[in-house]
Enzyme design. Sequence first.
Site, PDB file in Angstrom:
ATOM      1  N   SER A  69       0.876  -1.141  -0.103  1.00  0.00           N
ATOM      2  CA  SER A  69      -0.108   0.101   0.005  1.00  0.00           C
ATOM      3  C   SER A  69       1.067   1.191   0.021  1.00  0.00           C
ATOM      4  CB  SER A  69      -1.028  -0.053   1.229  1.00  0.00           C
ATOM      5  OG  SER A  69      -1.445   1.226   1.316  1.00  0.00           O
TER       6      SER A  69
ATOM      7  N   TYR B  18      -1.190  -0.389  10.905  1.00  0.00           N
ATOM      8  CA  TYR B  18      -1.404  -0.635   9.399  1.00  0.00           C
ATOM      9  C   TYR B  18      -0.124  -0.072   8.479  1.00  0.00           C
ATOM     10  CZ  TYR B  18      -3.522  -1.056   4.785  1.00  0.00           C
ATOM     11  OH  TYR B  18      -4.086  -1.390   3.606  1.00  0.00           O
TER      12      TYR B  18
HETATM   13  N1  LIG Z   1      -8.809  -0.623  -1.254  1.00  0.00           N
HETATM   14  C1  LIG Z   1      -7.649   0.124  -1.427  1.00  0.00           C
HETATM   15  O1  LIG Z   1      -7.994   1.394  -1.175  1.00  0.00           O
HETATM   16  C2  LIG Z   1      -6.394  -0.233  -0.883  1.00  0.00           C
HETATM   17  C3  LIG Z   1      -5.427   0.457  -0.938  1.00  0.00           C
HETATM   18  C4  LIG Z   1      -4.063  -0.004  -0.579  1.00  0.00           C
HETATM   19  C5  LIG Z   1      -3.792  -1.396  -0.479  1.00  0.00           C
HETATM   20  N2  LIG Z   1      -5.155  -2.182  -0.328  1.00  0.00           N
HETATM   21  C6  LIG Z   1      -4.557  -3.507  -0.064  1.00  0.00           C
HETATM   22  O2  LIG Z   1      -5.409  -4.334  -0.964  1.00  0.00           O
HETATM   23  C7  LIG Z   1      -5.964  -5.878  -0.514  1.00  0.00           C
HETATM   24  C8  LIG Z   1      -7.294  -6.022  -0.953  1.00  0.00           C
HETATM   25  O3  LIG Z   1      -8.170  -4.858  -0.300  1.00  0.00           O
HETATM   26  P1  LIG Z   1      -9.689  -4.805  -0.825  1.00  0.00           P
HETATM   27  O4  LIG Z   1      -9.646  -3.158  -0.838  1.00  0.00           O
HETATM   28  O5  LIG Z   1      -9.626  -5.363  -2.156  1.00  0.00           O
HETATM   29  O6  LIG Z   1     -10.310  -5.402   0.166  1.00  0.00           O
HETATM   30  P2  LIG Z   1     -11.779  -6.174   0.109  1.00  0.00           P
HETATM   31  O7  LIG Z   1     -12.061  -6.512   1.456  1.00  0.00           O
HETATM   32  O8  LIG Z   1     -12.528  -5.870  -0.971  1.00  0.00           O
HETATM   33  O9  LIG Z   1     -11.165  -7.608  -0.034  1.00  0.00           O
HETATM   34  C9  LIG Z   1     -10.109  -8.253   0.679  1.00  0.00           C
HETATM   35  C10 LIG Z   1     -10.447  -9.981   0.696  1.00  0.00           C
HETATM   36  O10 LIG Z   1      -9.341 -10.599   1.414  1.00  0.00           O
HETATM   37  C11 LIG Z   1     -10.137 -11.412   2.130  1.00  0.00           C
HETATM   38  N3  LIG Z   1      -9.375 -11.599   3.558  1.00  0.00           N
HETATM   39  C12 LIG Z   1      -9.196 -10.688   4.388  1.00  0.00           C
HETATM   40  N4  LIG Z   1      -8.356 -11.362   5.350  1.00  0.00           N
HETATM   41  C13 LIG Z   1      -8.382 -12.605   4.885  1.00  0.00           C
HETATM   42  C14 LIG Z   1      -7.881 -13.981   5.516  1.00  0.00           C
HETATM   43  N5  LIG Z   1      -7.280 -13.793   6.914  1.00  0.00           N
HETATM   44  N6  LIG Z   1      -7.866 -14.995   5.066  1.00  0.00           N
HETATM   45  C15 LIG Z   1      -8.261 -15.105   3.626  1.00  0.00           C
HETATM   46  N7  LIG Z   1      -8.936 -14.129   3.160  1.00  0.00           N
HETATM   47  C16 LIG Z   1      -8.704 -12.977   3.869  1.00  0.00           C
HETATM   48  C17 LIG Z   1     -11.478 -10.747   2.238  1.00  0.00           C
HETATM   49  O11 LIG Z   1     -12.610 -11.860   2.733  1.00  0.00           O
HETATM   50  C18 LIG Z   1     -11.915 -10.330   0.981  1.00  0.00           C
HETATM   51  O12 LIG Z   1     -12.385 -11.475   0.195  1.00  0.00           O
HETATM   52  C19 LIG Z   1      -5.389  -5.440   1.140  1.00  0.00           C
HETATM   53  O13 LIG Z   1      -3.941  -6.138   1.145  1.00  0.00           O
HETATM   54  C20 LIG Z   1      -5.523  -3.985   1.253  1.00  0.00           C
HETATM   55  O14 LIG Z   1      -4.528  -3.671   2.520  1.00  0.00           O
HETATM   56  C21 LIG Z   1      -6.317  -1.726  -0.571  1.00  0.00           C
END
Ligand SMILES: NC(=O)c1ccc[n+]([C@@H]2O[C@H](COP(=O)([O-])OP(=O)(O)OC[C@H]3O[C@@H](n4cnc5c(N)ncnc54)[C@H](O)[C@@H]3O)[C@@H](O)[C@H]2O)c1
Length: 249
Positions: free
Chosen positions: A140, A153
């Site tokens: 991130s 985080y």
């Molecule tokens: N959306 C953003 O703005 C953003 C920005 C930077 C980084 N990220 C990173 O992107 C990644 C995905 O985020 P997203 O926004 O798509 O989230 P999201 O909540 O839409 O999807 C995350 C998925 O991961 C699964 N998950 C979470 N913990 C888990 C575990 N312990 N075991 C198995 N599955 C698990 C959830 O069930 C979900 O299916 C994360 O690592 C997040 O930190 C997101």
Amino acid sequence: MKGKTALITGGSSGIGKATCIAFGREGANVIVVSRTESSGKATEAELRDLGVEAKWLQADVSNPEDIKKVMEEAKSLYGTIDYAFNNAASSAKSGMLTEIKEEEWESAISGILTSTFLCMKYELIIMEEQGFGAIVNNASVDGLRGFPMDPVYSAAKHGVIGLTKSTALQYAKKGIRINAICPSWTFTPRIERLLQRSPGKDKEWLEHQPIGRLGKPEEIAEAVLWLCSDKASFVLGTALSIDGGYTAM
Ligand SMILES: NC(=O)c1ccc[n+]([C@@H]2O[C@H](COP(=O)([O-])OP(=O)(O)OC[C@H]3O[C@@H](n4cnc5c(N)ncnc54)[C@H](O)[C@@H]3O)[C@@H](O)[C@H]2O)c1
């Protein structure tokens, strides 16, 4: 990517799901790893409807036994794991450091950093045997910068980048490329939930997004695809910002 296999953790939602679809469109077999059966199976069905060879496998990425089992199952299903996107991560408690309870710290480190270590460990055992592979870890912009109210985080995501760079060096001559991506605010179910809890927060985020909008999961997926592809054959140990200009400010 026809005949290759891509494994994506957290593949049933947001950035992970968009990446499953992107790999599937390139012809790869797709292994969707997630915790919840209903959304996992729904994603598998959606991919199959698009003509993708897909399989959902259940795992909590912070559980070593689950991860070991999933990697073995993936290998026995398709023979290789060519690409792995370690994307699933928990959130972390925000706030002043002195307000963070020890168990909140432990839980975030386990759900963000230890889970990435575990996935990489069992992917690398398989990739080293194969003699090839590409791994992308989802960090991130929080892994590149400090955020005043998100020390936990941010620390965990800085850790993901450290893990990426050091292991990229270990495997540089072994046919395995390891990279990280650093997205800024991207419109996913996670962000939707955050906006429901704190309406109007997106206006604050947009002040830090020179491009003037949030990212789309598909835009992040494209970068993962490229980093895994042979087009990025000279790229390893990088932490690629995909952030609408955020880190350029
Ligand atoms: N959306 C953003 O703005 C953003 C920005 C930077 C980084 N990220 C990173 O992107 C990644 C995905 O985020 P997203 O926004 O798509 O989230 P999201 O909540 O839409 O999807 C995350 C998925 O991961 C699964 N998950 C979470 N913990 C888990 C575990 N312990 N075991 C198995 N599955 C698990 C959830 O069930 C979900 O299916 C994360 O690592 C997040 O930190 C997101």
